[in-house]
Design an enzyme around this catalytic site. Structure first.
Site, PDB file in Angstrom:
ATOM      1  CD  GLU A   1      -2.772  -0.980   2.526  1.00 35.28           C
ATOM      2  OE1 GLU A   1      -3.466  -1.962   2.772  1.00 35.28           O
ATOM      3  OE2 GLU A   1      -2.730   0.032   3.264  1.00 35.28           O
TER       4      GLU A   1
ATOM      5  CB  CYS B   1       0.251  -2.752  13.348  1.00 32.68           C
ATOM      6  SG  CYS B   1       0.806  -2.455  11.665  1.00 32.68           S
TER       7      CYS B   1
HETATM    8  N1  SAH Z   1       7.250  -0.039  11.086  1.00 35.17           N
HETATM    9  C1  SAH Z   1       7.429   1.342  11.276  1.00 35.17           C
HETATM   10  C2  SAH Z   1       6.759   2.201  10.215  1.00 35.17           C
HETATM   11  C3  SAH Z   1       5.430   1.728   9.724  1.00 35.17           C
HETATM   12  S1  SAH Z   1       4.103   1.819  10.896  1.00 35.17           S
HETATM   13  C4  SAH Z   1       6.962   1.753  12.662  1.00 35.17           C
HETATM   14  O1  SAH Z   1       6.355   0.940  13.347  1.00 35.17           O
HETATM   15  O2  SAH Z   1       7.262   2.871  13.055  1.00 35.17           O
HETATM   16  C5  SAH Z   1       3.799   3.583  10.915  1.00 35.17           C
HETATM   17  C6  SAH Z   1       3.111   4.087  12.158  1.00 35.17           C
HETATM   18  O3  SAH Z   1       1.733   3.686  12.166  1.00 35.17           O
HETATM   19  C7  SAH Z   1       3.726   3.560  13.449  1.00 35.17           C
HETATM   20  O4  SAH Z   1       3.942   4.597  14.378  1.00 35.17           O
HETATM   21  C8  SAH Z   1       2.658   2.614  13.919  1.00 35.17           C
HETATM   22  O5  SAH Z   1       2.744   2.365  15.266  1.00 35.17           O
HETATM   23  C9  SAH Z   1       1.393   3.310  13.487  1.00 35.17           C
HETATM   24  N2  SAH Z   1       0.198   2.462  13.489  1.00 35.17           N
HETATM   25  C10 SAH Z   1       0.107   1.181  13.112  1.00 35.17           C
HETATM   26  N3  SAH Z   1      -1.152   0.726  13.291  1.00 35.17           N
HETATM   27  C11 SAH Z   1      -1.868   1.759  13.789  1.00 35.17           C
HETATM   28  C12 SAH Z   1      -3.222   1.914  14.185  1.00 35.17           C
HETATM   29  N4  SAH Z   1      -4.092   0.912  14.102  1.00 35.17           N
HETATM   30  N5  SAH Z   1      -3.627   3.108  14.643  1.00 35.17           N
HETATM   31  C13 SAH Z   1      -2.742   4.145  14.718  1.00 35.17           C
HETATM   32  N6  SAH Z   1      -1.451   4.054  14.369  1.00 35.17           N
HETATM   33  C14 SAH Z   1      -1.006   2.876  13.914  1.00 35.17           C
HETATM   34 FE1  SF4 Z   2       5.311  -0.841  12.187  1.00 33.81          FE
HETATM   35 FE2  SF4 Z   2       4.736  -2.680  14.078  1.00 33.81          FE
HETATM   36 FE3  SF4 Z   2       3.086  -2.368  12.024  1.00 33.81          FE
HETATM   37 FE4  SF4 Z   2       5.453  -3.464  11.637  1.00 33.81          FE
HETATM   38  S1  SF4 Z   2       3.810  -4.329  12.882  1.00 33.81           S
HETATM   39  S2  SF4 Z   2       4.492  -1.882  10.369  1.00 33.81           S
HETATM   40  S3  SF4 Z   2       6.701  -2.352  13.109  1.00 33.81           S
HETATM   41  S4  SF4 Z   2       3.560  -0.824  13.569  1.00 33.81           S
END
Ligand code: SAH
Ligand code: SF4
Length: 365
Positions: free
Chosen positions: A105, A133
């Site tokens: 995405e 996530c």
């Molecule tokens: N893996 C990296 C970058 C991708 S995730 C990281 O974890 O930083 C990007 C951001 O989206 C991260 O801060 C993650 O914690 C946030 N994120 C993921 N799922 C989410 C959700 N359901 N609601 C709000 N933020 C979320």
């Molecule tokens: Fe980022 Fe954790 Fe989602 Fe991986 S699993 S993309 S580290 S927020």
């Protein structure tokens, strides 16, 4: 005509977009063509945004393209598989199919005065397994090559007519679990003869892989670093983020402080607010105490995700948390509603599509 090691990808055909101009010259010369063809190719891909299926490069000989293809290279590593309708604020999500059938995405976030931010994925899936996530829940397929990462920006530039102001490596995947390709992609976005996006306008977000932070500190790059913290204590963080058990919060914060001391650049801590779980006054106070060095905090209300019982706090609770941090002298911001209607959390469009069309998901696990 072997591919340069650092641009190599386990997947063939590999994206030509992952090569710097000099590397492209070597490749073109190895195919028996004149070196100036490399500048043409680079220009078509990086300045004129040829990155999607069906694009053509008029002044590039078909024989050259055919010979590169025979050697395992492609100028079209992405195919648009789905697009969400524009949500509140114009936010749009694109789903790209990769050459091996995996999908990722990319999110387009229009800002004020025609400015636009693009959020790119660095992996198809993620192995970090954060509880809230959607990407973490959908499992891990593979890391992307630099060409696949930069091609998402090129495709977005094409969709938007070239107006890309910021890029955030905040889509699916963990950039520091794919360090070399992520950094190569950032440097390619930086190329003045290509997209020319300044390093300060590129943000890398990590869940807290300490060796990646240490490595980035030594790169001499002006990129922005965001670190996903999401809790004020190691115990609470471990319930949300398995990475806490590998690189604990104290060591992580020490690495961030050292990063700032070395690079003179502030780290932004991402903190996803989950009702009743990490949004209390005590959480805010503990967080402010822990973040005792110069830094910024970005609060993000949770986007509800299937399979995670947590809920988004109401607006008043979010504002209260923000105000409490600010009162304690923190530089903090709150991401207000944008994109909520769009399954804003990355990984959700891919997950839904896979559920709806398993046959179209190719080799996805
Ligand atoms: N893996 C990296 C970058 C991708 S995730 C990281 O974890 O930083 C990007 C951001 O989206 C991260 O801060 C993650 O914690 C946030 N994120 C993921 N799922 C989410 C959700 N359901 N609601 C709000 N933020 C979320
Ligand atoms: Fe980022 Fe954790 Fe989602 Fe991986 S699993 S993309 S580290 S927020």
């Amino acid at each position: 005509m072997n591919p340069p090691e650092s641009a190599s990808s386990p997947v063939r055909p590999a994206a030509l977009q992952g090569l710097f101009r000099g590397e492209l010259e070597e490749l073109v010369a190895g195919a028996g063509e004149k070196r100036f063809r490399a500048a043409q190719l680079f220009g078509w891909m990086h300045a004129r945004h040829v990155a999607c299926e069906g694009d053509a490069m008029p002044n590039v000989p078909k024989a050259l393209v055919a010979s590169l293809a025979a050697a395992g290279w492609t100028a079209t590593p992405l195919a648009l598989a789905a697009e969400s309708p524009a949500a509140e604020g114009g936010t749009r999500k694109l789903l790209f199919r990769l050459v091996d059938g995996e999908s990722v995405e990319t999110v387009l976030l229009p800002g004020a005065e025609g400015k636009c931010t693009v959020c790119v994925s660095t992996q198809a899936g993620c192995r970090m397994g954060c509880a809230f996530c959607a990407t973490g829940k959908s499992g891990f397929a593979r890391s992307l090559s630099a060409g696949e990462i930069v091609s998402q920006v090129l495709a977005a530039a094409k969709v938007l007519g070239g107006r890309i102001d910021h890029v955030v490596l905040m889509g699916m995947g963990e950039p520091f679990d794919n360090y070399d390709a992520s950094l190569r992609a950032v440097r390619l976005m930086n190329c003045p003869e290509g997209l020319g996006i300044g390093a300060r306008k590129i943000t890398i977000s990590t869940c807290g892989i300490v060796p990646g932070i240490e490595r980035l500190a030594g790169e001499g790059m002006q990129v922005e670093l965001a670190v996903s913290l999401h809790a004020a204590t190691p115990e609470k963080r471990a319930t949300l983020m398995p990475v806490e058990r590998r690189w604990g919060m104290d060591g992580l914060l020490a690495a961030c402080e050292a990063y700032t001391a070395k690079t003179k650049r502030l780290v932004t801590f991402e903190y996803t607010l989950v009702a009743g779980l990490n949004d209390t006054a005590e959480d805010a106070d503990t967080l402010a105490k822990k973040l005792s060095f110069p830094c910024k905090v970005n609060l993000i209300p949770l986007s509800p995700v299937e399979g995670f019982a947590g809920e988004r706090p109401d607006d008043a609770a979010c504002e209260k948390f923000l105000a409490r941090l600010v009162r304690r002298g923190m530089k903090a911001t709150l991401r207000r509603s944008r994109g909520r209607a769009l399954d804003a959390a990355c990984g959700q469009l891919r997950r839904r599509l896979r559920a709806a069309r398993p046959a179209a998901a190719g080799s996805e696990k």
